[in-house]
Scaffold this active site. Structure first.
Site, short mmCIF file in Angstrom:
data_model
loop_
_atom_site.label_atom_id
_atom_site.label_comp_id
_atom_site.label_asym_id
_atom_site.label_seq_id
_atom_site.Cartn_x
_atom_site.Cartn_y
_atom_site.Cartn_z
N ASP A 1 0.64 -1.13 0.12
CA ASP A 1 0.02 0.05 -0.14
C ASP A 1 0.93 1.36 -0.02
O ASP A 1 0.79 2.21 -0.75
CB ASP A 1 -0.86 0.13 1.28
CG ASP A 1 -1.81 1.37 1.30
OD1 ASP A 1 -2.58 1.58 0.46
OD2 ASP A 1 -1.42 2.05 2.54
N GLU B 1 -2.01 -5.38 -3.62
CA GLU B 1 -0.78 -4.65 -2.74
C GLU B 1 0.17 -5.49 -2.34
O GLU B 1 1.47 -5.21 -2.20
CB GLU B 1 -1.68 -3.90 -1.56
CG GLU B 1 -2.57 -3.05 -2.01
CD GLU B 1 -3.38 -2.16 -0.98
OE1 GLU B 1 -3.44 -1.00 -1.06
OE2 GLU B 1 -3.41 -2.96 0.16
#
Length: 233
Positions: free
Chosen positions: A51, A123
Site C-alpha cells: 500500500d 498490494e
C-alpha cells in the site's frame, strides 16, 4: 513450503522476474490457509508495505505530471487510483482469484471473488516485487499495470468509492468531521467480521459490516450516502 505451479504461472502472467518465488507465494496466500497450516506465511504484512509503495509511486507520478493543478486535485485523483475498487479491477485483469491460496471454507464462501481479498493481494504482490526487484522495477510494474486506471482517473471516469463520495457530499458547504470507529469484530481470524460506525461531527450516521476494516468502512459510508440520495430524490 511446497511451491504451487499456479505461482509460476502467475509470475509469467505478470511478466516480472521475481527471483524469490516464495515471496510471491506469500503474497497470494490468504490468512485462512495459513491458519490451517502451521508455519505458513500469509500476505497481511506484505499488503501493508505494498500500500505504501503504491501510494508513493502514484503520488510521484501525479506530482510530475499534474503538479500545477494543486494538492486538492492530486489527492482526489490519487484516491481514485489506489482505492479498493481500482485494485479490484487490476485483480480481475490478472484473474488473480484463481491463483490465490486459501482455505476450502473461504473459497466456498466466495473468497476468490471478494473485493477486499483481491485488492489486498494486489498490494501484497506489489510489495513482493518491490522487495525482490527494488523500487525502479516496482514503479515500472505499477505504472504499466495501472495505466488504464490512471487515465480513467484523470478523465474523472472512475466511480468514486463511497468513503470519498460521502466526504465530497458532506464537505460541499465547509469542513465536516468524518470519523470511522471500529465498534467490534467477531469470528475466527480467517473469517473475522468487522463492525464499523461512521460519525459525522460526532454523531453516528451509519453502520457497516465487512470482512476487513476497509470493507466495513465502505459499507458504513454507503449506508449514509444512500440515505442522503433517497432523501434528496
Amino acid at each position: 513450503m511446497k511451491i504451487r505451479n499456479t505461482t509460476i504461472e502467475l509470475k509469467e502472467k505478470l511478466n516480472v522476474d521475481i527471483k524469490d518465488i516464495k515471496l510471491l507465494q506469500t503474497a497470494i496466500t490468504h490468512s485462512s490457509y495459513a491458519n490451517q497450516k502451521k508455519g505458513v506465511e500469509y500476505n497481511e504484512t506484505l499488503e501493508f508495505l505494498g500500500d505504501s509503495v503504491l501510494q508513493l509511486v502514484i503520488s510521484q507520478y501525479l506530482y510530475n505530471s499534474c503538479r500545477k493543478k494543486g494538492e486538492g486535485y492530486l489527492t482526489r485523483v490519487r484516491s481514485l487510483i489506489v482505492c479498493e475498487n481500482s485494485l479490484y479491477e487490476i485483480a480481475k485483469k490478472w484473474d488473480l482469484g484463481s491463483y490465490l491460496t486459501m482455505s476450502r471454507g473461504e473459497e466456498l464462501t466466495g473468497g476468490r471473488t471478494r473485493v477486499s481479498i483481491l485488492s489486498d493481494a494486489v498490494e501484497a504482490i506489489i510489495a513482493a516485487i518491490y522487495l525482490d526487484q527494488g523500487l525502479e522495477i516496482a514503479e515500472k510494474f505499477i505504472l504499466g499495470n495501472f495505466e488504464t486506471v490512471i487515465e480513467k482517473a484523470l478523465r474523472n471516469e472512475i466511480i468514486i468509492d463511497y468513503k470519498t463520495k460521502l466526504q465530497e457530499t458532506l464537505q460541499k458547504n465547509g469542513e465536516v468531521s468524518i470519523v470511522y470507529n471500529l465498534v467490534k469484530f467477531e469470528g475466527p481470524p480467517h473469517r473475522r467480521q468487522f463492525f464499523v460506525e461512521v460519525l459525522v461531527n460526532g454523531v453516528s450516521k451509519g453502520n457497516g459490516i465487512g470482512y476487513s476494516k476497509k470493507e466495513a468502512e465502505q459499507n458504513a459510508a454507503k449506508e449514509v450516502v444512500l440515505v442522503k440520495e433517497k432523501n434528496n430524490g
